[in-house]
Design an enzyme around this catalytic site. Structure first.
Site, PDB file in Angstrom:
ATOM      1  N   GLY A  13       0.859  -1.265   0.170  1.00  0.00           N
ATOM      2  CA  GLY A  13      -0.148  -0.060   0.001  1.00  0.00           C
ATOM      3  C   GLY A  13       0.689   1.108   0.125  1.00  0.00           C
ATOM      4  NE  ARG A  92      -8.587 -11.988  -7.773  1.00  0.00           N
ATOM      5  CZ  ARG A  92      -8.876 -13.209  -8.391  1.00  0.00           C
ATOM      6  NH1 ARG A  92      -7.915 -14.143  -8.205  1.00  0.00           N
ATOM      7  NH2 ARG A  92      -9.874 -13.835  -8.789  1.00  0.00           N
ATOM      8  CG  LEU A  94     -10.538  -5.572 -11.749  1.00  0.00           C
ATOM      9  CD1 LEU A  94     -10.326  -4.032 -11.865  1.00  0.00           C
ATOM     10  CD2 LEU A  94     -11.160  -5.979 -10.555  1.00  0.00           C
ATOM     11  CG  HIS A 110       1.372  -0.981 -16.208  1.00  0.00           C
ATOM     12  ND1 HIS A 110       1.286  -2.338 -15.632  1.00  0.00           N
ATOM     13  CD2 HIS A 110       2.172  -0.869 -17.263  1.00  0.00           C
ATOM     14  CE1 HIS A 110       1.947  -3.026 -16.438  1.00  0.00           C
ATOM     15  NE2 HIS A 110       2.414  -2.297 -17.318  1.00  0.00           N
ATOM     16  CG  ASP A 146      -1.444  -3.438 -17.692  1.00  0.00           C
ATOM     17  OD1 ASP A 146      -2.141  -2.919 -16.548  1.00  0.00           O
ATOM     18  OD2 ASP A 146      -0.906  -4.402 -17.654  1.00  0.00           O
TER      19      ASP A 146
END
Length: 216
Positions: A13, A92, A94, A110, A146
């Site tokens: 995080g 993950r 999506l 990214h 992405d």
């Protein structure tokens, strides 16, 4: 009006912390309503708890498939009526249903200068290609991995001395600049998704997004 934000994480995080810090200093006119992780051990959950932000664990391994997990996430997230979903190291893929539900109000970061090096191992690939510059990109999320419209890019130089680890550290530093900036722009309605492209201050951004000056 203060924007309501929900952040999705899977790990430490650090980008979450950068955004929290920017909110604390008044840079971002937003409030993080909740932090959700698919991993109970994610340190980002502790960061949220330390800031008195609701920290939610929803383990994907408790669900039979990707769709049922994403539907459970939507149920949790929508309780907070978010204006913005921030993917901050959420590892993950999506489902299209999840992406469509938050289309135009979900950002991801990214670690490459998209459209180069989608997917994993971006620093290694940049070094192997002999690139002179590398960096990171904040983009709106679409069903293409992405592949969503680019909002903000930050660049770093690649030197002869760089290895995968040192380049990763450089990119992390610029990530912690451009992600809070992108969230700030979104929360002041300066950064907007439209069907004709991404607008910033009413002007259509170029395909590579808004370019932030290199740190080095």
């Amino acid at each position: 009006m203060t924007k309501r934000i929900v952040v999705l994480i899977s790990g430490s995080g650090s980008n979450l912390q950068a955004i929290m810090d920017a909110i604390d200093t008044g840079q971002i006119n937003g409030r993080i309503e909740a932090v959700l992780s698919n991993k109970a051990e994610a340190f980002g959950l502790q960061r949220a708890q330390n800031a008195n932000i609701p920290a939610i664990t929803l383990k994907h391994t408790d669900f039979e498939d990707r769709l049922s997990f994403d539907q459970a996430m939507i149920k949790e997230i929508d309780q907070y009526q978010p204006d913005l979903i921030v993917l901050a190291g959420f590892m993950r893929i999506l489902t299209p249903e999840f992406v469509r539900h938050y289309q135009g109000r979900m950002l991801n970061i990214h670690p490459s200068l998209l459209p180069k090096y989608k997917g994993l191992h971006t620093h290694k690939r940049a070094i192997e290609a002999g690139d002179k510059e590398h960096g990171c990109t904040v983009h709106f999320v679409t069903e293409e991995l992405d592949g969503g419209p680019l909002a903000v890019q930050g660049k770093v130089s690649v030197t002869m001395d760089d290895n995968e680890e040192s380049l990763q550290q450089k990119v992390h530093a610029i990530e912690h600049v451009i992600y809070p900036l992108a969230v700030e722009l979104y929360c002041t309605n300066k950064l907007i998704w439209t069907q004709n492209g991404i607008l910033m201050d009413g002007n259509t951004l170029p395909s590579q997004g808004y370019q932030v000056a290199p740190l080095d």
